[in-house]
Enzyme design. Structure first.
Site, PDB file in Angstrom:
ATOM      1  CD  GLU A  39      -2.948  -0.848  -0.194  1.00 52.01           C
ATOM      2  OE1 GLU A  39      -3.008   0.262  -0.748  1.00 52.01           O
ATOM      3  OE2 GLU A  39      -3.555  -1.845  -0.625  1.00 52.01           O
ATOM      4  CE1 TYR A 122      -5.554   4.001  -0.633  1.00 51.94           C
ATOM      5  CE2 TYR A 122      -3.202   3.871  -0.136  1.00 51.94           C
ATOM      6  CZ  TYR A 122      -4.312   3.397  -0.811  1.00 51.94           C
ATOM      7  OH  TYR A 122      -4.185   2.317  -1.643  1.00 51.94           O
ATOM      8  CG  ASP A 140      -7.396   4.742  -4.459  1.00 55.17           C
ATOM      9  OD1 ASP A 140      -8.603   4.873  -4.786  1.00 55.17           O
ATOM     10  OD2 ASP A 140      -6.664   3.857  -4.939  1.00 55.17           O
TER      11      ASP A 140
END
Ligand code: SF4
Length: 363
Positions: A39, A122, A140
């Protein structure tokens, strides 16, 4: 959307994802550390690019412990070319915190995880939902685009003030029984079908609930605020030759390209010739007297907030001892040793000319 429509939306999206999702290495693991690494890499970077780096990274640093123990230079070398190096430096610091303060375990708690260096909303939502199935909706760029079209949202997606609007809709849609899969499905939909140009709406699993599709207004969404043109700086860099060695310097650990190595140089002043700027900037930066002897090349590179045009010269070392002004370290290396150091992409654009020359002369 009514609650019935939301239920249908979730069912259709999850069924589609189960069949059509791309097989990606970070989807094959349940290890929170590896999901975290993926990520962090995927932030502001295309999947295709991350695929080149992820396997290499997790082979070299297979767990938090190995990452925390690694010298930062090794980490930056493995990250070299992926860009946004603050991500790598923060991941390194965070791994050290996890080892030192959290018994080596990635926290399965949003608030505790969010406190680690480099973990923003996020990353926290993505890792907590995908690794631990906690109910946090991920937003996102891909998800924003999908939501903007589903609900005909006029708030510009590239304005931070709009974040709340998109988050509220993402929270509304989130499937609390499978938040990790749901988040991945939303991101996948944006990356594969609901693309910026020509979305593939006819085969989209959620087209019955999509207001943009129903009104044929997909091209109008998402809305973007027009950004200002990036400023362009003209700079110089010198490859300083002293017998068979060349000089490289290391940038400060914080800030843009922090910790990477580069060839010394600096900005060209108004009305200054590039050669003149090269010897002046190198003197200011390293205290060395050098003489530019040959023009090597011009490199253009775009960063997030500005562009550079860089003229590169071969320089003769004349005199002086290195005294660093901005940089934190330096080495006199042979061309063969370049590979041992992490450099910014702008430097790689001419490093190949140096190493090619070396290979040719060895033939
Ligand atoms: Fe995107 Fe089209 Fe699907 Fe709407 S129907 S979510 S615009 S791909």
């Amino acid at each position: 959307m009514t609650s019935k429509e939301i239920t249908l939306f979730r069912e259709n999206l999850l069924t589609w994802f189960e069949t059509y999702h791309r097989k990606l290495p970070w989807r094959e693991t349940e290890d929170p550390y590896r999901i975290w690494v993926s990520e962090v890499m995927l932030q502001q970077t295309q999947v295709k690019k991350v695929l080149e780096y992820y396997q290499k990274f997790v082979s070299k640093f297979p767990d938090v412990k190995s990452l925390a123990a690694a010298p930062l230079q090794d980490l930056l070398k493995t990250w070299e070319g992926l860009g946004y190096y603050a991500r790598a430096r923060n991941l390194h610091k965070a791994a050290q915190v996890v080892i030192r303060d959290l018994k080596g375990k990635v926290p399965a708690d949003y608030a505790a995880f969010r406190e680690l260096p480099g973990v923003g909303e996020y990353i926290a939502a993505a890792v907590q939902s995908i690794a631990f199935n906690h109910s946090y909706a991920v937003v996102d760029g891909n998800v924003k685009r999908v939501i903007a079209r589903l609900f005909l949202i006029n708030a510009p997606i590239n304005q931070s003030a709009s974040g709340k609007v998109f988050q509220e809709k993402a929270d509304l849609l989130l499937d609390h029984t499978a938040p990790g899969i749901f988040n991945q499905a939303m991101m996948e939909l944006g990356a594969t079908l609901c693309r910026p140009q020509s979305p593939t709406c006819v085969i989209c699993p959620v087209n019955t609930g999509c207001r943009a599709f129903q009104t044929a207004r997909q091209a109008e969404f998402p809305v973007r605020r027009k950004s200002k043109p990036l400023p362009e700086y003209h700079i110089v860099a010198g490859v300083i030759h002293k017998s068979d060695r060349i000089l490289i310097t290391q940038r400060k650990l914080e800030g843009l390209l922090g910790g990477l190595w580069e060839f010394p140089g600096g900005k060209i002043w108004e009305k200054e010739a590039a050669e003149q700027a090269c010897s002046r900037a190198i003197r200011e930066e390293t205290n060395l007297l050098v003489e530019p002897i040959e023009y090597l090349t011009r490199v253009k590179h775009t960063y997030t907030h500005f562009k550079i045009v860089m003229d590169v010269f071969h320089c003769h070392y004349r005199s002086g001892e290195v005294v660093l002004n901005e940089a934190v370290d330096y080495r006199w290396i042979t061309v063969d040793q370049i590979d041992q150091f992490p450099f910014p992409r702008s430097n790689h654009k001419f490093i190949s000319l140096l190493t090619q020359g070396k290979e040719d002369s060895n033939e």
